[in-house]
Scaffold this active site. Sequence first.
Site, mmCIF file in Angstrom:
data_model
loop_
_atom_site.group_PDB
_atom_site.id
_atom_site.type_symbol
_atom_site.label_atom_id
_atom_site.label_comp_id
_atom_site.label_asym_id
_atom_site.label_seq_id
_atom_site.Cartn_x
_atom_site.Cartn_y
_atom_site.Cartn_z
ATOM 1 N N ARG A 1 -47.658 -115.521 -9.392
ATOM 2 C CA ARG A 1 -48.398 -116.672 -9.068
ATOM 3 C C ARG A 1 -48.198 -116.915 -7.310
ATOM 4 O O ARG A 1 -49.024 -117.780 -6.909
ATOM 5 C CB ARG A 1 -47.817 -117.793 -10.063
ATOM 6 C CG ARG A 1 -48.259 -117.746 -11.388
ATOM 7 C CD ARG A 1 -47.537 -118.368 -12.311
ATOM 8 N NE ARG A 1 -48.212 -118.371 -13.778
ATOM 9 C CZ ARG A 1 -47.899 -118.708 -14.804
ATOM 10 N NH1 ARG A 1 -46.499 -119.269 -14.874
ATOM 11 N NH2 ARG A 1 -48.292 -118.572 -15.977
ATOM 12 N N MET B 1 -50.413 -105.514 -15.531
ATOM 13 C CA MET B 1 -49.933 -106.554 -16.562
ATOM 14 C C MET B 1 -51.026 -106.879 -17.699
ATOM 15 O O MET B 1 -51.903 -107.411 -17.354
ATOM 16 C CB MET B 1 -49.666 -107.668 -15.769
ATOM 17 C CG MET B 1 -49.006 -108.754 -16.536
ATOM 18 S SD MET B 1 -48.253 -110.130 -15.434
ATOM 19 C CE MET B 1 -49.862 -110.747 -14.766
ATOM 20 N N TYR C 1 -57.039 -117.114 -13.087
ATOM 21 C CA TYR C 1 -56.219 -116.157 -13.428
ATOM 22 C C TYR C 1 -54.612 -116.624 -13.226
ATOM 23 O O TYR C 1 -54.428 -117.410 -12.382
ATOM 24 C CB TYR C 1 -56.651 -114.712 -13.140
ATOM 25 C CG TYR C 1 -56.704 -114.237 -11.873
ATOM 26 C CD1 TYR C 1 -56.322 -114.947 -10.843
ATOM 27 C CD2 TYR C 1 -57.503 -113.043 -11.682
ATOM 28 C CE1 TYR C 1 -56.255 -114.531 -9.617
ATOM 29 C CE2 TYR C 1 -57.706 -112.339 -10.335
ATOM 30 C CZ TYR C 1 -57.014 -113.196 -9.440
ATOM 31 O OH TYR C 1 -57.290 -112.640 -8.184
ATOM 32 N N GLU C 2 -53.893 -115.760 -13.705
ATOM 33 C CA GLU C 2 -52.466 -115.990 -13.823
ATOM 34 C C GLU C 2 -52.115 -117.434 -14.093
ATOM 35 O O GLU C 2 -51.115 -117.949 -13.805
ATOM 36 C CB GLU C 2 -51.962 -115.594 -12.302
ATOM 37 C CG GLU C 2 -51.881 -114.422 -11.800
ATOM 38 C CD GLU C 2 -51.243 -113.292 -12.721
ATOM 39 O OE1 GLU C 2 -50.328 -113.767 -13.432
ATOM 40 O OE2 GLU C 2 -51.576 -111.993 -12.776
ATOM 41 N N GLY C 3 -52.623 -117.867 -15.172
ATOM 42 C CA GLY C 3 -52.495 -119.338 -15.815
ATOM 43 C C GLY C 3 -53.383 -120.112 -14.967
ATOM 44 O O GLY C 3 -53.186 -120.577 -13.685
#
Length: 592
Positions: free
Chosen positions: A297, A164, A441-443
């Site tokens: 997430r 991604m 990570y991932e927001g």
Amino acid sequence: MSDYKASLQDMNFVLHEVFDVATDWQNMPALQDMMDKDTASAILEEAAKVAEGLVAPNARAADEQGVSYADKKVTTPDGYKEAYRQLAEGGWVGVTANPDFGGMGLPKVLSAQYEEMLCAADISFSLYPGLTAGAIMTLDLHGSDELKDIYLPRLAAGEWTGTMCLTEPHAGTDLGIIRTKAEPAADGSFELTGTKIFITGGEHDLTDNIVHLVLAKLPDAPAGTRGISLFVVPKFLVNEDGSLGERNPVSAGSVEHKMGIHGSATCVMNFDAAKGWLVGEPHRGLAAMFTMMNYERLGVGIQGLGAAVRSYGTALDYAIDRRQGRGAKATRDENASADSLMVHGDIRRMLLTMKAFIEGGRAFSSYVGQQLDRSKYAADENQREDAERLVMLLTPVAKAFMTDTGLEATIHGQQVLGGHGYVREWGQEQWVRDCRIAQIYEGTNGIQALDLLGRKVVGTRGELLKPLLADIAAILENVGAGWELEAGQLKQASAELQRVTGEILHKVGEDENLVNSLAVEYLHLVGYVSYAYLWLRMGLAAQAADSSDNFYSAKVKTARFYFAKLLPRIDGLIGALDTGSAPLFEHNVEDF
């Protein structure tokens, strides 16, 4: 470092005695002929063998060795390539992939248990199949039939892996300002040029091909996030017969040297007019990518859970075996010169906190997984809509609360070992390091909190909170004898959550800093209340089972511990929420 042992009894308890997922499956046409209780248990048993016997034994050595980079090539730690090959041959890469393309098609509530096992075994290793699973889902939902036929069978089989590619050197959370360009080519493809950073599995030696899902902007793209498109860009182009063709001009410029997850290749990826194909509609790439990110997430939350599980196993074994100091006379071992660490109240506090967060987190990941399955497969439209609303609300909580509590748990595990927890020999410091990235990570967890409070709660005027509150109200209507105290605590906590939410909705129009000042405390409040709801459900289910079985009696005791020692943390959160944004914004910049 203790040997990893999957918590199969607890997983089956959560799935079948708490959530009764088999009944759900029988009401879902897509699953009713393939999934039942016995099949699910058999799959978990086989998954445990993979995690315990194939992946976990190499985690320590892989962390010590890490990945290496030379001449644009990445070499993974010794043992990874063979382990990945065996994982793929067993069908364990495409566990959630569409059966039409060779996947198992497992429901998310079941695959969440498998993900926990892989993360507990070795988070670094788990990231390679984990990102591939997300790429599979995105292509299956948004790719053309031609792209699906080319890529999905090989991704599901584990022959190729997926990535991604979002973040750029100047653009992290603010994806609207990405600079990667996609120029149309005469043959209908696109040429992508730009640099992406922090790309997990961007380059490695596990498979012959890597399929990158890349966000980029077309020449006519509108400004901001509405101008982002999604493209599939393979490392090697694919010939018409499915064989690999020439190398695409996409390469790793370097790998990051990180605090943890040393076995995971985190790459800077350079796209130099690399050939790619549009996935979905032009300028709709971010929405397509979020299909992957929502599942990812939850997966990152499960990484926090997995790290806590592994840390707890080592800490518990150590505390039982280690003799140090004396306990109270009632617990003292008069036949030894010192007592087990288990006689000390503070050791028990840390271990029980770990246990409560782990088992609560396992129930929470299963709860969210069940909602994802219902939103996708339920025959009843109203049930699908309610589940979708719960997923929207709880996805940021799953990512942030599970990783925050996961890190707390690993730190407790390290603390139980004292000085031995700080040195590398026992492995505890690895789980702290590996878990830490999951909050970023991932927001980042702060971004997840803003998403929860700003978009999901304030943005819907509290509507998305209602399904969770309804579930809490439903369980409170059926509380058995002996749980009156805990039910009263949950009722009060739910009422306070509603009150605080109402106050925020009332004040948000007067204070533009309110959401960004209160978001993290609010997310933690939702997390603790959600875990309390689940712990009451687990306590009731355990009490209804065989009380002479130590597993069930321990479950009841842990539920009561959660309500007595952990749920009261919300009092401090509520106090902070009631103060608003003023304490943060009274300072001028020079005051810092």
